[in-house]
Design a protein around this motif. Structure first.
Motif, mmCIF file in Angstrom:
data_model
loop_
_atom_site.group_PDB
_atom_site.id
_atom_site.type_symbol
_atom_site.label_atom_id
_atom_site.label_comp_id
_atom_site.label_asym_id
_atom_site.label_seq_id
_atom_site.Cartn_x
_atom_site.Cartn_y
_atom_site.Cartn_z
ATOM 1 N N MET A 1 0.840 -1.196 0.000
ATOM 2 C CA MET A 1 0.000 0.000 0.000
ATOM 3 C C MET A 1 0.880 1.253 0.000
ATOM 4 O O MET A 1 1.979 1.241 0.517
ATOM 5 C CB MET A 1 -0.910 0.017 1.236
ATOM 6 N N ALA A 2 0.358 2.318 -0.608
ATOM 7 C CA ALA A 2 1.128 3.558 -0.684
ATOM 8 C C ALA A 2 0.275 4.727 -0.193
ATOM 9 O O ALA A 2 -0.945 4.709 -0.326
ATOM 10 C CB ALA A 2 1.575 3.809 -2.124
ATOM 11 N N LEU A 3 0.935 5.695 0.405
ATOM 12 C CA LEU A 3 0.235 6.879 0.899
ATOM 13 C C LEU A 3 0.377 8.024 -0.100
ATOM 14 O O LEU A 3 1.458 8.266 -0.630
ATOM 15 C CB LEU A 3 0.840 7.316 2.246
ATOM 16 N N TYR A 4 -0.726 8.702 -0.335
ATOM 17 C CA TYR A 4 -0.717 9.871 -1.205
ATOM 18 C C TYR A 4 -1.377 11.013 -0.470
ATOM 19 O O TYR A 4 -2.299 10.805 0.313
ATOM 20 C CB TYR A 4 -1.503 9.623 -2.485
ATOM 21 N N VAL A 5 -0.927 12.237 -0.745
ATOM 22 C CA VAL A 5 -1.686 13.381 -0.295
ATOM 23 C C VAL A 5 -2.355 13.981 -1.533
ATOM 24 O O VAL A 5 -1.719 14.142 -2.580
ATOM 25 C CB VAL A 5 -0.823 14.405 0.489
ATOM 26 N N ALA A 6 -3.659 14.189 -1.416
ATOM 27 C CA ALA A 6 -4.397 14.852 -2.494
ATOM 28 C C ALA A 6 -4.512 16.321 -2.108
ATOM 29 O O ALA A 6 -5.272 16.677 -1.205
ATOM 30 C CB ALA A 6 -5.767 14.219 -2.660
ATOM 31 N N LEU A 7 -3.715 17.168 -2.758
ATOM 32 C CA LEU A 7 -3.730 18.598 -2.465
ATOM 33 C C LEU A 7 -4.816 19.243 -3.315
ATOM 34 O O LEU A 7 -4.828 19.091 -4.538
ATOM 35 C CB LEU A 7 -2.366 19.218 -2.792
ATOM 36 N N CYS A 8 -5.727 19.935 -2.635
ATOM 37 C CA CYS A 8 -6.876 20.499 -3.343
ATOM 38 C C CYS A 8 -6.628 21.983 -3.622
ATOM 39 O O CYS A 8 -6.454 22.765 -2.684
ATOM 40 C CB CYS A 8 -8.141 20.351 -2.501
ATOM 41 N N TYR A 9 -6.602 22.334 -4.883
ATOM 42 C CA TYR A 9 -6.365 23.731 -5.276
ATOM 43 C C TYR A 9 -7.633 24.347 -5.827
ATOM 44 O O TYR A 9 -8.374 23.702 -6.576
ATOM 45 C CB TYR A 9 -5.261 23.809 -6.329
ATOM 46 N N TYR A 10 -7.847 25.611 -5.443
ATOM 47 C CA TYR A 10 -8.977 26.371 -5.967
ATOM 48 C C TYR A 10 -8.458 27.643 -6.600
ATOM 49 O O TYR A 10 -7.432 28.175 -6.195
ATOM 50 C CB TYR A 10 -9.933 26.757 -4.829
ATOM 51 N N ASP A 11 -9.221 28.130 -7.571
ATOM 52 C CA ASP A 11 -8.984 29.485 -8.046
ATOM 53 C C ASP A 11 -9.142 30.402 -6.853
ATOM 54 O O ASP A 11 -10.089 30.246 -6.085
ATOM 55 C CB ASP A 11 -10.025 29.855 -9.119
ATOM 56 N N ARG A 12 -8.257 31.352 -6.749
ATOM 57 C CA ARG A 12 -8.309 32.251 -5.607
ATOM 58 C C ARG A 12 -9.693 32.890 -5.479
ATOM 59 O O ARG A 12 -10.226 33.017 -4.385
ATOM 60 C CB ARG A 12 -7.250 33.348 -5.793
ATOM 61 N N ASP A 13 -10.276 33.256 -6.599
ATOM 62 C CA ASP A 13 -11.592 33.925 -6.578
ATOM 63 C C ASP A 13 -12.712 32.986 -6.148
ATOM 64 O O ASP A 13 -13.746 33.428 -5.662
ATOM 65 C CB ASP A 13 -11.948 34.465 -7.976
ATOM 66 N N ARG A 14 -12.498 31.696 -6.379
ATOM 67 C CA ARG A 14 -13.573 30.755 -6.073
ATOM 68 C C ARG A 14 -13.492 30.242 -4.639
ATOM 69 O O ARG A 14 -14.383 29.549 -4.177
ATOM 70 C CB ARG A 14 -13.532 29.566 -7.039
ATOM 71 N N TYR A 15 -12.387 30.543 -3.995
ATOM 72 C CA TYR A 15 -12.237 30.069 -2.622
ATOM 73 C C TYR A 15 -12.729 31.138 -1.678
ATOM 74 O O TYR A 15 -12.676 32.319 -1.964
ATOM 75 C CB TYR A 15 -10.763 29.732 -2.352
ATOM 76 N N TRP A 16 -13.210 30.739 -0.509
ATOM 77 C CA TRP A 16 -13.796 31.696 0.409
ATOM 78 C C TRP A 16 -12.796 32.748 0.888
ATOM 79 O O TRP A 16 -11.633 32.451 1.133
ATOM 80 C CB TRP A 16 -14.435 31.046 1.617
ATOM 81 N N ASP A 17 -13.267 33.969 1.047
ATOM 82 C CA ASP A 17 -12.445 35.040 1.610
ATOM 83 C C ASP A 17 -12.551 35.024 3.128
ATOM 84 O O ASP A 17 -11.615 35.272 3.851
ATOM 85 C CB ASP A 17 -12.889 36.400 1.076
ATOM 86 N N GLU A 18 -13.766 34.773 3.549
ATOM 87 C CA GLU A 18 -14.010 34.631 4.987
ATOM 88 C C GLU A 18 -14.248 33.145 5.228
ATOM 89 O O GLU A 18 -14.700 32.441 4.336
ATOM 90 C CB GLU A 18 -15.277 35.414 5.387
ATOM 91 N N PRO A 19 -13.931 32.673 6.383
ATOM 92 C CA PRO A 19 -14.243 31.261 6.650
ATOM 93 C C PRO A 19 -15.696 31.058 7.071
ATOM 94 O O PRO A 19 -15.995 31.064 8.256
ATOM 95 C CB PRO A 19 -13.279 30.882 7.780
ATOM 96 N N ALA A 81 -6.329 24.728 -0.835
ATOM 97 C CA ALA A 81 -7.554 24.891 -0.053
ATOM 98 C C ALA A 81 -7.718 23.808 1.008
ATOM 99 O O ALA A 81 -8.471 23.985 1.958
ATOM 100 C CB ALA A 81 -8.757 24.868 -0.992
ATOM 101 N N GLY A 82 -7.018 22.711 0.828
ATOM 102 C CA GLY A 82 -7.147 21.627 1.776
ATOM 103 C C GLY A 82 -6.435 20.402 1.252
ATOM 104 O O GLY A 82 -5.832 20.433 0.170
ATOM 105 N N TYR A 83 -6.519 19.319 2.019
ATOM 106 C CA TYR A 83 -5.831 18.104 1.576
ATOM 107 C C TYR A 83 -6.507 16.876 2.166
ATOM 108 O O TYR A 83 -7.212 16.961 3.171
ATOM 109 C CB TYR A 83 -4.361 18.146 2.004
ATOM 110 N N PHE A 84 -6.301 15.772 1.505
ATOM 111 C CA PHE A 84 -6.678 14.472 2.062
ATOM 112 C C PHE A 84 -5.459 13.573 1.999
ATOM 113 O O PHE A 84 -4.674 13.668 1.049
ATOM 114 C CB PHE A 84 -7.802 13.821 1.255
ATOM 115 N N VAL A 85 -5.302 12.727 2.974
ATOM 116 C CA VAL A 85 -4.272 11.699 2.894
ATOM 117 C C VAL A 85 -4.975 10.385 2.578
ATOM 118 O O VAL A 85 -5.893 9.980 3.289
ATOM 119 C CB VAL A 85 -3.473 11.593 4.204
ATOM 120 N N LEU A 86 -4.584 9.761 1.471
ATOM 121 C CA LEU A 86 -5.244 8.542 1.010
ATOM 122 C C LEU A 86 -4.250 7.391 0.979
ATOM 123 O O LEU A 86 -3.096 7.572 0.568
ATOM 124 C CB LEU A 86 -5.821 8.751 -0.400
#
Lengths: 119, 225
Positions: A1-19, A81-86
Motif C-alpha cells: 500500500m502507498a500513501l498519497y496526499v491529495a492537495l486540493c487547489y482552488y482558483d483564488r476567486d472561487r475560494y472563500w475570503d471569509e471562513p 484549499a485543503g488536503y486528504f491523505v489517502l
C-alpha cells in the motif's frame, strides 16, 4: 500500500475570503464518509483562506533571525484549499478516489506520493 | 554469426519480451532494466567462450533474474555492503535454463506482459515527452543517445528525463496493469499518439533514418490493432 496526499487547489476567486459555513461541505462530508468506509482515508483538513496565512523564514541558518510575512509564500492565482491523505495500492486507485473529491471539478487536485519515514 | 552480433540480434528481437517478463516477475522497471543490462554484459563475457545458447531468451531471462535478485539484495543490505559478485558457471545455470524453458511464458502471457509494460510507459501520469522517450527506450530498446538525438536534446538531459520517468513509476506507484475497459480508449489514444509521433513527429523534425526501420515500431502498433 502507498500513501498519497491529495492537495486540493482552488482558483483564488472561487475560494472563500471569509471562513463561512461552506456551501460544498456536504459533498466533502459525503466523500470523506465513503473513503473512510473503504479504508482509504488517512486524514484530511480544509484550510482557511490564504489571507489568514503567515509565512515564516529563518535567515542565516537555524536559530537565525525570524522573518514573518503576512500572507502566502507565493501569490498565485490558485491556492491550496485543503488536503486528504489517502492510502491505496497504487496510483490508479488513488486517481480513482481523487476524481471523487469536489475540488477535482471545482478546481484542481495534485496527487503526491508521501515519502516514507526513515527511522 | 559471432557472439556479439548474435547478442545484438537477440536483444533487438527479444529484449522487450525479456524485460516485460522481468517487470512482471519483479514489479520494478528500474531494477528490471539494470538486471537486463547486467545480463547483457554477462552474455558478452560468456557467449564467445561457451557459444550461443540454444535458447538465448531463456538464458537472458535466467541470468537477468539472478542479477535482479542480487541487485535487490544489495539494495536491501544498504550502501557499502556489497554482496560478492555472482560468477556465472554455464553448467550451474543449465538446469535453471531448462526450468525456465519448461515454464516459458506462453505467447498470450507474453502478450499480456508486453501490454502491461506498454500501458505503464504510456500512463497519463507521465508527461507526453516522458512517455515517448520511455517507450523508445523500454519498448523499442533504442539507446539513450539515439533518443536524445531524435528529441534534439543533449544526451545527459535525456538520460535525466528517463531516470525521472522511471523513478516516478516506482515512487508514485504507477501500476503495471492493463487498463480497465472504461479507461482503455484514452490510453489507446496515447499509445496511438506515440506510434504516430515516432513515425511522423508533429514537431516537423525528420527523425533520423535509422528510426524508420520498421521492426521496432511494427509490433507496438500491431499488438492492439
Amino acid at each position: 500500500m502507498a500513501l498519497y496526499v491529495a492537495l486540493c487547489y482552488y482558483d483564488r476567486d472561487r475560494y472563500w475570503d471569509e471562513p463561512p459555513e461552506t456551501e460544498f461541505s456536504p459533498e466533502y462530508t459525503e466523500f470523506a464518509r465513503r473513503a473512510t468506509e473503504a479504508g482509504v482515508m488517512r486524514g484530511g483538513e480544509a484550510l482557511h483562506p490564504v489571507t489568514m496565512s503567515t509565512t515564516i523564514t529563518v535567515s542565516g541558518g537555524r536559530g537565525g533571525d525570524v522573518m514573518l510575512t503576512d500572507g502566502p509564500y507565493a501569490e498565485a492565482k490558485e491556492v491550496l484549499a485543503g488536503y486528504f491523505v489517502l492510502e491505496t495500492a497504487d496510483l490508479d486507485e488513488a486517481i480513482g478516489w481523487a476524481v471523487q473529491i469536489p475540488a477535482a471539478w471545482r478546481g484542481k487536485i495534485e496527487l503526491r506520493p508521501i515519502a516514507p519515514h526513515h527511522a | 554469426m559471432d557472439a556479439s552480433a548474435a547478442l545484438v540480434k537477440v536483444l533487438r528481437e527479444e529484449g522487450p519480451r525479456v524485460l516485460a517478463a522481468l517487470v512482471r516477475y519483479l514489479g520494478d522497471l528500474p531494477v528490471a532494466e539494470d538486471a537486463l543490462s547486467e545480463a547483457t554484459i554477462a552474455a558478452l563475457e560468456a557467449w564467445p567462450g561457451s557459444g550461443i545458447p540454444d535458447n538465448p531468451r531463456a538464458w537472458l531471462t535466467v541470468v537477468a533474474r539472478r542479477k535482479a535478485l542480487d541487485l535487490l539484495r544489495r539494495e536491501s543490505a544498504g550502501a557499502g555492503k556489497e554482496t560478492a559478485a555472482y560468477r556465472w558457471g554455464t553448467e550451474r545455470a543449465k538446469d535453471e535454463i531448462e526450468e525456465v524453458i519448461d515454464a516459458m511464458e506462453t505467447e498470450s502471457q507474453l502478450r499480456d506482459d508486453m501490454l502491461r509494460l506498454i500501458f505503464t510507459c504510456c500512463h497519463p501520469a507521465l508527461s507526453r515527452e516522458a512517455q515517448v522517450a520511455l517507450a523508445l527506450r523500454t519498448l523499442a530498446r533504442l539507446e539513450v543517445d539515439a533518443i536524445a538525438r531524435a528529441f534534439l536534446l543533449p544526451e545527459d538531459t535525456m538520460a535525466k528525463r528517463l531516470v525521472r520517468a522511471r523513478s516516478k513509476i516506482a515512487t508514485a506507484r504507477i501500476p503495471y496493469v492493463i487498463p480497465s475497459d472504461a479507461e482503455l480508449p484514452d490510453r489507446l489514444a496515447v499509445v496511438y499518439l506515440i506510434a504516430t509521433e515516432a513515425h511522423a513527429p508533429t514537431g516537423g523534425t525528420r527523425w533520423p533514418g535509422w528510426i524508420w526501420r520498421p521492426k521496432p515500431f511494427a509490433w507496438p502498433v500491431c499488438w492492439w490493432s
